[in-house]
Every structure is written in structure tokens, then in C-alpha cells.
Design a protein around this motif. Structure first.
Motif, PDB file in Angstrom:
ATOM      1  N   THR A  96     -47.725  57.157 -24.264  1.00 50.68           N
ATOM      2  CA  THR A  96     -47.295  58.477 -23.820  1.00 50.68           C
ATOM      3  C   THR A  96     -48.432  59.469 -24.047  1.00 50.68           C
ATOM      4  O   THR A  96     -49.251  59.291 -24.953  1.00 50.68           O
ATOM      5  CB  THR A  96     -46.048  58.984 -24.575  1.00 50.68           C
TER       6      THR A  96
ATOM      7  N   HIS B  49     -48.877  63.655 -24.419  1.00 50.26           N
ATOM      8  CA  HIS B  49     -48.305  64.995 -24.526  1.00 50.26           C
ATOM      9  C   HIS B  49     -49.451  66.000 -24.480  1.00 50.26           C
ATOM     10  O   HIS B  49     -50.518  65.755 -25.043  1.00 50.26           O
ATOM     11  CB  HIS B  49     -47.539  65.168 -25.848  1.00 50.26           C
TER      12      HIS B  49
ATOM     13  N   LEU C  76     -44.415  66.519 -22.496  1.00 55.05           N
ATOM     14  CA  LEU C  76     -44.785  65.176 -22.054  1.00 55.05           C
ATOM     15  C   LEU C  76     -45.449  65.307 -20.692  1.00 55.05           C
ATOM     16  O   LEU C  76     -44.895  65.938 -19.785  1.00 55.05           O
ATOM     17  CB  LEU C  76     -43.545  64.287 -21.947  1.00 55.05           C
TER      18      LEU C  76
ATOM     19  N   SER D  65     -46.690  58.991 -18.896  1.00 52.68           N
ATOM     20  CA  SER D  65     -46.173  57.835 -19.633  1.00 52.68           C
ATOM     21  C   SER D  65     -46.474  56.579 -18.837  1.00 52.68           C
ATOM     22  O   SER D  65     -46.549  56.622 -17.602  1.00 52.68           O
ATOM     23  CB  SER D  65     -44.665  57.979 -19.875  1.00 52.68           C
TER      24      SER D  65
END
Length: 168
Positions: free
Chosen positions: A95, A97, A108, A111
């Protein structure tokens, strides 16, 4: 003590931080998708290598999603960990961020799920340690990874037809 050689997903966890510079950006003043993909590949490879302590190569990238842009001057924080270990391959979740360093706002942005294969010094595949699943969350992630693996293998077989067309 676990004598099976199994390793916890937490043992493979990687956290990387990148500052988005103008040289990382497109003409919309946000990070190039390809640059973010490069960081994801590196972060995922480190997690896979931590799990198996072997050289790893990227076998596939699945479900890569760009949720929101990362602006120039913002901070990107990448997190990766092994979700499942198969015979010679591992599925790694990553992921990304973004953080606005002036306000602390976080979101976010990206991903993805990747598969890495462990190789020996001659380039042959080697066995990877099993994953020690201690929590229900880890068990669910591993089951979902098994399902994705089944789908991935089916897609690889289906791809043979279009690969033959493209080779002409």
C-alpha cells in the motif's frame, strides 16, 4: 519456538518513505504512476526477500490500483508484507499512503498485490519458508491469496492465445 521454519508476515514487513520531487512528477504536478510502480516493486521485493532470504524476482503484478494522486512536495509511505507463501513463490501486498507534510493529512493513494519467485545463484527456483499465520486477519489474507493464485494461473493459460497473436 517454531521448528517448522515458518515465518510471521510481520517479519517481512517493509516501510519505505519517499519525498515526491519535481523530477518524479507528471505535467499535473503529481507523481508519475510508473515511478510509484517502481517504488512498489522495490518495497515488495524487499518484503519477499526478507521472508525467504533468497534473491527474488517479480513474477506478476495484480490488482494495482491508483486511488488518488500524490502531489509534489508530499511524502509517500509504502508498506509491504508477505500475504502468502507457496512452494517457490510469495504473494506480497503493498500500500502507498500520501501525506501532506504541512497539514498532516493522509490518504491511501495506491495498492497492489504482487508475486515474487525465489531464485538460487544459478537462477533456478528455490523453496520458500511457509508463512506462520497467527491471526484471523492473516489467515483470511492467505486464503484470499490462494484464490488469487488460482485465478492468476488460469489467466496465464488464457493469455497464451493472445501471446501467439502478438508474436506474429
Amino acid at each position: 519456538m517454531d521448528h517448522t521454519g515458518a515465518k510471521s508476515p510481520r517479519d517481512s514487513e517493509v516501510v519505505m518513505t519517499q519525498l515526491i520531487l519535481p523530477s518524479d512528477a507528471n505535467n499535473l504536478n503529481s507523481a508519475f504512476g510508473g515511478k510509484v510502480m517502481e517504488w512498489i516493486d522495490i518495497c515488495g521485493a524487499i518484503a519477499a526477500q526478507r521472508h525467504c532470504r533468497e534473491v527474488v524476482v517479480t513474477a506478476s503484478i495484480d490488482d494495482l490500483h491508483f486511488h488518488s494522486p500524490i502531489r509534489v512536495g508530499w511524502i509517500a509511505q509504502l508498506r509491504a508484507r508477505v500475504l502468502a507463501a507457496f512452494r517457490t513463490s510469495m504473494e506480497v501486498g503493498v500500500t502507498v499512503h500520501a501525506e501532506n507534510p504541512l497539514t498532516g493529512e493522509r490518504a491511501l493513494t495506491t495498492s497492489g498485490v504482487m508475486t515474487f519467485v525465489a531464485l538460487n545463484k544459478d537462477g533456478g527456483r528455490v523453496m520458500v519458508p511457509p508463512l506462520q499465520l497467527d491471526t484471523e486477519e492473516e489467515r483470511v489474507a492467505a486464503r484470499e491469496a490462494e484464490d488469487r493464485r488460482t485465478q492468476r494461473i488460469a489467466r496465464q493459460k488464457e493469455a497464451q492465445a493472445w501471446l501467439r497473436v502478438m508474436a506474429r
